[in-house]
Structure formats: structure tokens, C-alpha cells
Design an enzyme around this catalytic site. Structure first.
Site, PDB file in Angstrom:
ATOM      1  CG  PHE A  72      63.102 -11.236  30.948  1.00 37.24           C
ATOM      2  CD1 PHE A  72      62.056 -10.587  31.611  1.00 37.24           C
ATOM      3  CD2 PHE A  72      63.835 -12.180  31.649  1.00 37.24           C
ATOM      4  CE1 PHE A  72      61.762 -10.878  32.934  1.00 37.24           C
ATOM      5  CE2 PHE A  72      63.543 -12.479  32.967  1.00 37.24           C
ATOM      6  CZ  PHE A  72      62.502 -11.826  33.614  1.00 37.24           C
ATOM      7  CE1 TYR A  73      66.108  -4.041  28.417  1.00 35.46           C
ATOM      8  CE2 TYR A  73      66.339  -6.083  27.187  1.00 35.46           C
ATOM      9  CZ  TYR A  73      66.894  -4.953  27.752  1.00 35.46           C
ATOM     10  OH  TYR A  73      68.242  -4.724  27.646  1.00 35.46           O
ATOM     11  CB  VAL A  74      58.975  -6.259  32.619  1.00 36.30           C
ATOM     12  CG1 VAL A  74      59.361  -7.707  32.939  1.00 36.30           C
ATOM     13  CG2 VAL A  74      59.731  -5.305  33.516  1.00 36.30           C
TER      14      VAL A  74
ATOM     15  CB  ILE B 135      57.781  -6.866  26.071  1.00 35.45           C
ATOM     16  CG1 ILE B 135      58.987  -6.066  26.539  1.00 35.45           C
ATOM     17  CG2 ILE B 135      56.554  -6.521  26.916  1.00 35.45           C
ATOM     18  CD1 ILE B 135      58.831  -4.558  26.380  1.00 35.45           C
TER      19      ILE B 135
END
Length: 157
Positions: free
Chosen positions: A29-31, A82
Site C-alpha cells: 500500500f501507499y502512504v 491511500i
């Protein structure tokens, strides 16, 4: 700092499956994500985790920094993701001395299969395996950050 030099291809034929040497279950996942930079967390096989920062807008080459992080912290960071958490199985497949990473996506991205080739030199097309489909290098809709924030690209649906 390392350089990430990669080419991406859609996979057109399941013939690669008989050549798999290893596989890794991945949740990532991306932060943070914006043009030219991303911050990603990847959990591999539920047992290890890494924080990766990527910078650059070149088609085939980006600067990459990767650091191991405690698994518990990676799980905590997921609350700050996000977009969606990407689930995929990465298969290692060798062809003519080159390692291809074939990602089979799950969840809402099911049906998407993308092969990546990371190598510093250009591999001539006649050296590529027959099971590769169209090259999608540089098409941002096939970047994992785009897949996390958007969805499955129409061409692969």
C-alpha cells in the site's frame, strides 16, 4: 540509493506458469503518492516488511530507497494507506538468463497479470519470452501506485 531500471509487460499466455521457480505473497500500500515520488509499504509472505521510496519520472529508471521495517509497524501503517491495499502473488520466472517477476493480482484487480524485467541493459525483443504480451513500460496506469489509487486499466479488464 539504488536505481530501479525496469520494463513492464502484460502477460498474454499462461506458458510461464510451468517455469516458476518461487513465489511470494505480497500486500502493499501507499502512504504517499504524487507524480515523480511514492512512499510504499510492502509485506511479503506475512513475515517481513519494507518501506520503499521511489523518485523520478523517467520511463525506465527511477531512484529507489528501500528499508526493512518491523512487521508490526507495517501493519499499523496500513491505517494510513491511500487508496486500496494491493494483493498479488509475485512469481519468479527465468528466461535466457533474465529474471522476470510475474505479478498475478487479486481482489478488485483480479485478472491483471503483469511481468516486470529489471535489468540495466536493453534486452532485444527477440530475446523476450513468447508468453509476454504488449509492453506497458511508461504507461502510468500500470504502475502499482496507480492501481492502488484507481483500478484495473481498461485494456487489461
Amino acid at each position: 540509493m539504488g536505481k530501479e531500471v525496469e520494463r513492464k509487460f502484460l502477460v498474454a499466455d499462461p506458458a510461464w506458469r510451468s517455469l516458476v521457480e518461487a513465489h511470494i505473497r505480497i500486500r502493499q500500500f501507499y502512504v504517499a503518492a504524487q507524480p515523480g515520488r511514492t512512499v510504499r509499504v510492502r509485506i511479503s509472505d506475512g513475515g517481513s516488511a519494507a518501506l520503499t521510496l521511489k523518485f523520478g519520472n523517467k520511463t525506465r529508471e527511477r531512484d529507489e530507497f528501500e528499508y526493512p521495517i518491523p512487521l508490526a509497524e507495517a501493519e499499523e501503517l496500513m491505517a494510513f494507506a491511500i487508496g486500496r491495499v494491493i494483493e498479488k502473488t509475485r512469481h519468479h520466472v527465468r528466461h535466457r538468463g533474465y529474471l522476470y517477476e510475474v505479478d498475478v493480482f487479486g481482489g478488485v484487480l483480479s485478472g491483471l497479470v503483469v511481468a516486470e524485467l529489471e535489468t540495466p541493459e536493453d534486452v532485444p525483443d527477440e530475446m523476450l519470452p513468447d508468453w509476454l504480451g504488449r509492453e506497458v513500460t511508461g504507461e502510468s496506469r500500470f504502475y502499482n501506485a496507480s492501481l492502488a489509487l484507481g483500478g484495473i486499466p481498461e485494456i487489461a479488464a
